[in-house]
Design an enzyme around this catalytic site. Structure first.
Site, PDB file in Angstrom:
ATOM      1  N   GLU A 234      -3.033   5.607  -2.509  1.00  0.00           N
ATOM      2  CA  GLU A 234      -1.988   4.697  -3.017  1.00  0.00           C
ATOM      3  C   GLU A 234      -1.076   5.426  -4.002  1.00  0.00           C
ATOM      4  O   GLU A 234       0.141   5.214  -4.007  1.00  0.00           O
ATOM      5  CB  GLU A 234      -2.609   3.476  -3.717  1.00  0.00           C
ATOM      6  CG  GLU A 234      -3.411   2.550  -2.808  1.00  0.00           C
ATOM      7  CD  GLU A 234      -2.556   1.657  -1.913  1.00  0.00           C
ATOM      8  OE1 GLU A 234      -1.311   1.724  -1.978  1.00  0.00           O
ATOM      9  OE2 GLU A 234      -3.155   0.890  -1.129  1.00  0.00           O
TER      10      GLU A 234
ATOM     11  N   ARG B 278       2.933   6.029  -3.058  1.00  0.00           N
ATOM     12  CA  ARG B 278       3.896   5.260  -3.862  1.00  0.00           C
ATOM     13  C   ARG B 278       4.528   6.111  -4.958  1.00  0.00           C
ATOM     14  O   ARG B 278       5.749   6.174  -5.065  1.00  0.00           O
ATOM     15  CB  ARG B 278       3.215   4.045  -4.477  1.00  0.00           C
ATOM     16  CG  ARG B 278       2.627   3.103  -3.424  1.00  0.00           C
ATOM     17  CD  ARG B 278       2.063   1.868  -4.082  1.00  0.00           C
ATOM     18  NE  ARG B 278       1.232   1.103  -3.167  1.00  0.00           N
ATOM     19  CZ  ARG B 278       1.193  -0.227  -3.116  1.00  0.00           C
ATOM     20  NH1 ARG B 278       1.943  -0.943  -3.921  1.00  0.00           N
ATOM     21  NH2 ARG B 278       0.403  -0.853  -2.280  1.00  0.00           N
TER      22      ARG B 278
ATOM     23  N   ASP C 118      -4.127   2.277  10.266  1.00  0.00           N
ATOM     24  CA  ASP C 118      -2.689   2.351  10.564  1.00  0.00           C
ATOM     25  C   ASP C 118      -2.002   3.702  10.368  1.00  0.00           C
ATOM     26  O   ASP C 118      -1.513   4.322  11.305  1.00  0.00           O
ATOM     27  CB  ASP C 118      -1.925   1.250   9.792  1.00  0.00           C
ATOM     28  CG  ASP C 118      -2.328   1.144   8.306  1.00  0.00           C
ATOM     29  OD1 ASP C 118      -3.076   2.010   7.810  1.00  0.00           O
ATOM     30  OD2 ASP C 118      -1.871   0.188   7.654  1.00  0.00           O
TER      31      ASP C 118
ATOM     32  N   GLU D  78       6.650  -4.297   7.371  1.00  0.00           N
ATOM     33  CA  GLU D  78       6.491  -3.601   8.663  1.00  0.00           C
ATOM     34  C   GLU D  78       7.398  -4.123   9.779  1.00  0.00           C
ATOM     35  O   GLU D  78       7.892  -3.344  10.594  1.00  0.00           O
ATOM     36  CB  GLU D  78       5.024  -3.630   9.101  1.00  0.00           C
ATOM     37  CG  GLU D  78       4.097  -2.777   8.234  1.00  0.00           C
ATOM     38  CD  GLU D  78       3.748  -3.415   6.886  1.00  0.00           C
ATOM     39  OE1 GLU D  78       3.970  -4.644   6.720  1.00  0.00           O
ATOM     40  OE2 GLU D  78       3.271  -2.689   5.987  1.00  0.00           O
TER      41      GLU D  78
END
Ligand SMILES: *[C@@H]1O[C@H](CO)[C@@H](O)[C@H](O)[C@H]1NC(C)=O
Ligand SMILES: *[C@@H]1O[C@H](CO)[C@@H](O)[C@H](O)[C@H]1NC(C)=O
Ligand SMILES: *[C@@H]1O[C@H](CO)[C@@H](O)[C@H](O)[C@H]1NC(C)=O
Ligand SMILES: *[C@@H]1O[C@H](CO)[C@@H](O)[C@H](O)[C@H]1NC(C)=O
Length: 549
Positions: A123, A127, A266, A435
């Site tokens: 993360e 980010r 994903d 998405e």
């Protein structure tokens, strides 16, 4: 004498004509206003905290040290810069400039990653490191920002995150690291397993940083995860290119059998393709190809009764029963398949290029179908926004291939108007996720089909109408929803950083005309990096040093 009524009708008609001529400009202006309103509300009521509730103005930081990581701030800077580049409105441009300078000053003088706190490596990389790197990139391209500020902070952060690789015998990093002490820490649950998508979603950031810093160590660390992962598990033969969602970092062995394109799976697939797009090294296209072929063989299904195409899950391994559940997260796949097929050229151009083949043609069709399904996940809901997870309906005749849904259970689920999908009571929330608009943005620019702009406009309108936080009738902010099945909607007191970093960015880019998709690659948090220059890669000896042979 001219009749004043005729004159006003004439002026109104002209205004309508002008409006339709300039629809895209007016959509851009609308998104600019939403972006500025959301950001300035945060700046006024949540600054500089990592987590922000726009209803109560509650705020907190994520690390236990209590210092801010810049979660919302660093994630947003490049959206402001891109908008600054494209806007045709002078007042907007001035406001954006003020906010960009405000953020940059904070990053340079206040943000301090030397904090005694454990953070999630994935993360924080996608980010924060991603945000700093695209802040660097855009400030070298657009006439705003000081690249040195972003570069120095990125190097500082990356050197701390890189220590997550240090204890692992296999080379696969542990899932967390203490930013001050550099201690690498395994996942506290799931038997210490790392999410497969987490340690395979650091590579764009580390490779791009290697190319701008000239430090090859970043490249080598990020890349070293693949050889053990593929070889220990024999992914190409045993899994048809697909991967279970957990991996034990010490041995590189998969843990469990759950295979899906939703959470924890994903971006493994996303970064195979995107590494190829970033560096044009064939190895990664081949790994991507094998994964997509495996996906088509095992996971691509059609709903009953309308035949909406979706990507199913295999919770018990490839030979086990299928689950017809799909996370909204999976909706990035339309855009990814389209980029994989065309490499960022328009479909018309791509079809006449040497690389075109029947696999790519098939990927392109699938991209259109999946994007359509994801649009339906908005269009069919009362709030016009997608829930977090849906469950697709399947024909009775195929029932024995699926995990069975009992009739008593199904009664409590929300059923879509066409009956193609259901929403379980606890899955109906909307977190302002990007998405679907991401795929719509890619599909529009690659196909030049205005239907995609219409879908984007509809979805934006629903965000405006159904996620707005109002006080005394005035819109003050935008927030998440508890559920999309009832209007008026019940609001949830949290604005995710990706609302600003991704959702509004992709919506904005949908309505711009000059978006060069073969020159940039977006990381999984929508932070753009430039395609790497081959000569520079050669000069720095940045090359892939493993293969499956
Ligand atoms: C900035 O905008 C122009 C069009 O106005 C576009 O051609 C260019 O690619 C944009 N730059 C970036 C870095 O997005
Ligand atoms: C290159 O990056 C590695 C990994 O963070 C770091 O340990 C090393 O000091 C860097 N080398 C230079 C010359 O900066
Ligand atoms: C896209 O379509 C419009 C008409 O809708 C046309 O004017 C334009 O030339 C097309 N652009 C490309 C790149 O094909
Ligand atoms: C490039 O890297 C490889 C592997 O690290 C090394 O063996 C080779 O000597 C390097 N080449 C140059 C020119 O630095």
């Amino acid at each position: 004498m001219l009749n004043p009524v005729i004159i006003s009708v004439g002026i109104a008609a002209l205004a309508v004509f002008y409006y339709f001529q300039n629809k895209d400009i007016s959509m851009s202006y609308k998104i600019e206003k939403i972006l500025l309103l959301s950001f300035e509300d945060y700046k006024q009521n949540g600054w500089p905290y990592d987590v922000y509730g726009p209803i109560s103005h509650s705020h907190r930081n994520m690390p236990r040290s209590g210092q801010p990581l810049g979660w919302i701030i660093v994630d947003t800077i490049d959206t402001l810069m891109l908008t600054y580049n494209y806007t045709q409105n002078d007042a907007t441009k001035k406001k954006l400039l003020k906010n960009i300078e405000f953020i940059e000053n904070w990053i340079e003088n206040e943000l301090d990653y030397n904090m005694d706190s454990e953070v999630n490596v994935f993360e924080t990389t996608i980010r924060m490191l991603g945000g700093l790197l695209s802040g660097y990139y855009l400030s070298t391209q657009v006439e705003v920002g000081n690249p040195a500020v972003y570069f120095l902070k990125a190097v500082d952060l990356a050197d701390r995150l890189a220590l997550s690789f240090s204890n692992s015998p296999s080379g696969i990093p542990y899932s967390s690291v203490n930013l001050k002490t550099g201690e690498a820490i395994k996942n506290h649950v799931d038997n210490g397993a790392s999410s497969t998508a987490e340690f395979t979603t650091l590579q764009l950031e580390f490779k791009y940083l290697a190319s701008i810093s000239g430090n090859k160590t970043y490249w080598t660390l990020a890349e070293q995860v693949y050889e053990p992962l593929y070889k220990v598990n024999d992914i190409l033969n045993q899994y048809d290119g697909l991967v279970p969602i957990y991996t034990l970092p010490d041995t590189a062995q998969f843990w469990g059998q759950n295979i899906r394109f939703g959470s924890r799976g994903d971006s493994f697939y996303e970064y195979l393709l995107k590494q190829y797009l970033l560096t044009h090294e064939q190895t990664y296209y081949q790994l991507y190809r094998s994964a997509i072929d495996g996906m088509k063989k095992h996971l691509v299904k059609r709903s009953y009764p309308s035949g909406l195409t979706y990507i199913a899950e295999k919770p018990y391994g490839l030979n086990g029963l299928t689950s017809s559940k799909m996370d909204h997260l999976v909706c990035f796949m339309g855009g990814l398949l389209a980029m994989g097929a065309t490499e960022g050229y328009t479909i018309k151009e791509a079809r006449s290029m040497d690389f075109w083949d029947s696999d790519r043609e098939d990927d392109w069709i699938l991209a259109m179908q999946l994007t359509h399904t994801c649009y339906q996940m908005y269009h069919q809901l009362p709030a016009g926004l997608s829930p977090e997870i849906v469950v697709f309906n399947y024909p009775e005749s195929e029932r024995n291939q699926y995990e069975q849904i009992s009739d008593t259970e199904r009664i409590s689920w929300w059923t879509s108007p066409t009956e193609d999908f259901f929403v379980k009571p606890l899955d109906g929330h909307n977190l302002q996720r990007p998405e679907t608009v991401e795929s719509i943005m890619f599909m529009y620019h690659l196909s030049n089909d205005t239907t995609y702009r219409e879908w984007g406009e509809e979805i934006l309108g629903n965000f405006e109408k159904n996620t707005a936080v109002k006080r005394n009738g005035r819109v003050e902010a935008y927030t998440s929803l508890n559920d999309c099945m009832h209007v008026p909607t019940s609001k949830r007191d949290n604005m995710e950083s990706f609302w600003l970093a991704e959702t509004l960015k992709y919506l904005y880019l949908l309505f711009q005309d000059n978006v060069n998709l073969h020159e940039i690659v977006f990381n999984t948090e929508a932070h753009p990096f430039p395609v790497l220059d081959k000569a520079k890669m050669d000069r720095l000896n940045l090359t892939t040093e493993w293969s499956l042979n």
